[in-house]
Design a protein around this motif. Structure first.
Motif, short mmCIF file in Angstrom:
data_model
loop_
_atom_site.label_atom_id
_atom_site.label_comp_id
_atom_site.label_asym_id
_atom_site.label_seq_id
_atom_site.Cartn_x
_atom_site.Cartn_y
_atom_site.Cartn_z
N ASP A 122 6.36 0.88 5.90
CA ASP A 122 5.11 0.12 6.03
C ASP A 122 4.24 0.39 4.81
O ASP A 122 3.59 1.43 4.71
CB ASP A 122 4.41 0.58 7.32
N GLY A 123 4.32 -0.54 3.86
CA GLY A 123 3.59 -0.37 2.59
C GLY A 123 4.54 -0.14 1.43
O GLY A 123 4.81 -1.06 0.63
N HIS A 177 6.72 -7.25 3.14
CA HIS A 177 6.33 -6.20 4.11
C HIS A 177 7.24 -6.27 5.33
O HIS A 177 7.68 -7.37 5.72
CB HIS A 177 4.87 -6.44 4.53
N HIS A 235 0.82 -1.24 0.00
CA HIS A 235 0.00 0.00 0.00
C HIS A 235 0.85 1.28 0.00
O HIS A 235 1.98 1.30 0.49
CB HIS A 235 -0.95 0.02 1.20
N HIS A 250 -2.97 -6.91 6.20
CA HIS A 250 -2.32 -6.54 4.93
C HIS A 250 -3.30 -6.72 3.78
O HIS A 250 -4.28 -7.48 3.91
CB HIS A 250 -1.09 -7.42 4.68
N GLN A 264 6.94 -5.57 11.35
CA GLN A 264 6.24 -4.71 12.32
C GLN A 264 6.15 -5.39 13.68
O GLN A 264 5.25 -5.10 14.48
CB GLN A 264 4.83 -4.34 11.82
N GLU A 293 -4.92 1.26 2.56
CA GLU A 293 -4.86 0.02 3.37
C GLU A 293 -5.08 0.39 4.83
O GLU A 293 -5.76 -0.28 5.57
CB GLU A 293 -3.49 -0.64 3.19
N GLU A 294 -4.50 1.53 5.24
CA GLU A 294 -4.52 1.88 6.66
C GLU A 294 -5.87 2.39 7.14
O GLU A 294 -6.15 2.36 8.34
CB GLU A 294 -3.48 3.00 6.91
MN MN Z 1 1.16 -2.15 6.04
#
Ligand code: MN
Ligand code: HGY
Ligand code: MN
Length: 418
Positions: free
Chosen positions: A96-97, A191, A85, A359, A194, A130-131
């Motif tokens: 992140d993405g 990805h 994303h 995800h 996290q 996505e978030e």
């Molecule tokens: Mn993500």
């Protein structure tokens, strides 16, 4: 300069860094890239340039996703889709993405430079939302691609009351972003983890076994706004104090379950939001997750029960709306085997782990088999400007992805005898 960097993981990381500041961020002094925001538009242009330089044709679909396509030998063969994303959380990290998109571009660039033509095309997807950090609905755009979105889900507005319909997409055509199962051979998402597992194991990469189930609620608590100085405590109907008791109950129910269930209140808004006014209207979100849907649902039910009891005891009104219900999404067993073998091809020990984070792969699973590759990130920190990934680890992931693609192509050739 980013473009001066040689192709590879370091360039992928550097490109994420370039996108971490204006004009690709909507906030000064950090990163926030909201879906369909000015920063989002600038990012689509920049990503499109990189996709074209890697030899892809580039298009935007009706949901404003960005798609780069690298043709294979058989144009009508289902494509390997590689994606992640473009949007970010508010004051988020840079990787992140975007890192999953950049590594997809690096894979295609490597194939192009080696003059390799696969039997199938590769499509690199930059998913727009996505978030759920701008509009109150997460994974809007991969749900549209996977055919999982109902038209009424598009009737949303952001916190500035800008409707999705007025944000730069034609909602009447939005669902045209949908793809058919026959168009996708497999979906691959790289990805950052996290989380701290890979770092704890001393590993650069890991094969994801599946993605946790996710429930998300919007809670509204209504009390009576009043003067902070003249309203006696026994006469109050304080919506914020009520919400506070509810939020502690959310934490308590998840903590006391002593399982993998996690529950989070990530956002709260107290209105009118003045120091000398008893809040009469409070809104907050609840996010409940577990690798097992039944466990998730049980604790969610307990939480909703507690909230109703607290509202009654405090004489405040309470409404709970479910924003989304994402079932657990197991990765494809055959593709996990392929990922493990590709990890060894790239000189790393195979290792498997589950994803607590959601995800786009959860939705793409509706179109076909999915695979995810996790990349170590420093301290497991994410959704935080301190998010960090080592270029060497991104490079390791790229080598695993290229080995994965190589194995997938060989499998495809042997089962399609071409
Ligand atoms: Mn993500
Ligand atoms: O919420 C999540 O798990 C993802 O980061 N959107
Ligand atoms: Mn995220």
């Amino acid at each position: 300069m980013v473009n001066a960097l040689p192709p590879g993981g370091a360039r992928a990381v550097a490109r994420c860094d370039e996108l971490g500041v204006a004009p690709y961020s909507d906030m000064s002094g950090g990163l926030y890239r909201g879906y369909l925001s000015p920063a989002y538009a600038a990012t689509l242009d920049r990503l499109g340039e990189w996709m074209a330089q890697a030899g892809m044709t580039v298009r935007r679909d009706a949901a404003a996703n960005l798609i780069g396509r690298f043709e294979g030998a058989k144009p009508d063969a289902p494509a390997l889709m590689i994606g992640s994303h473009i949007d970010s959380v508010r004051d988020g990290g840079r990787y992140d993405g975007p890192l999953g998109i950049m590594l997809g571009i690096e894979c295609v660039d490597a194939l192009r430079r080696e003059g390799k033509t696969l039997p199938f095309a590769i499509e690199v997807y930059g998913f727009g939302d996505e978030e759920g950090s701008r509009f109150p609905a997460a994974m809007l755009t991969s749900r549209a691609v996977a055919g999982l979105l109902e038209p009424e889900a598009l009737d949303i507005a952001d916190s500035a009351d800008t409707a999705l319909a007025d944000a730069g997409v034609d909602v009447a055509r939005y669902l045209e972003a949908g793809r058919g199962k026959a168009e996708m051979l497999a979906y691959l998402e790289a990805h950052i983890e996290q989380g701290p597992v890979l770092e704890d194991e001393g590993l650069a990469v890991g094969t994801v076994t599946g993605i946790a189930a996710q429930l998300r609620y919007a809670v509204t608590v209504k009390g009576t706004a009043g003067h902070a100085g003249t309203t006696a405590m026994r006469l109050r109907s304080d919506a914020l104090a009520g919400a506070a008791a509810m939020i502690l109950a959310v934490e308590q129910e998840a903590r006391e379950d002593k399982s993998d269930v996690v529950a989070t209140v990530g956002s709260i808004e107290a209105r009118p939001g003045a120091a000398n006014v008893i809040p009469g209207d409070v809104r907050f979100t609840i996010d409940v997750r577990s690798g097992d849907a039944a466990r998730r649902d049980r604790v969610a039910e307990q939480i909703l029960q507690r909230i109703a009891e607290i509202a009654k005891a405090r004489d405040v009104e309470c409404a709970v709306d479910r924003i989304h219900d994402l079932p657990p999404s197991p990765c494809d067993p055959k593709l996990m085997e392929l990922m493990d073998a590709a990890t060894e091809d790239a000189g790393h020990p195979p290792f498997r782990l589950v994803s607590g984070a959601g995800h786009d792969a959860m939705n793409m699973a509706a179109l076909g088999p999915t695979a995810m590759l996790f990349i170590r990130c420093k301290g497991g920190v994410s959704h935080n400007p301190a998010e960090h990934v080592e270029p060497a680890d991104a490079d390791a992931a790229l080598r695993v992805m290229l080995a994965f693609i190589d194995r997938l192509a060989k499998d495809w050739k042997s089962s399609n005898a071409c």
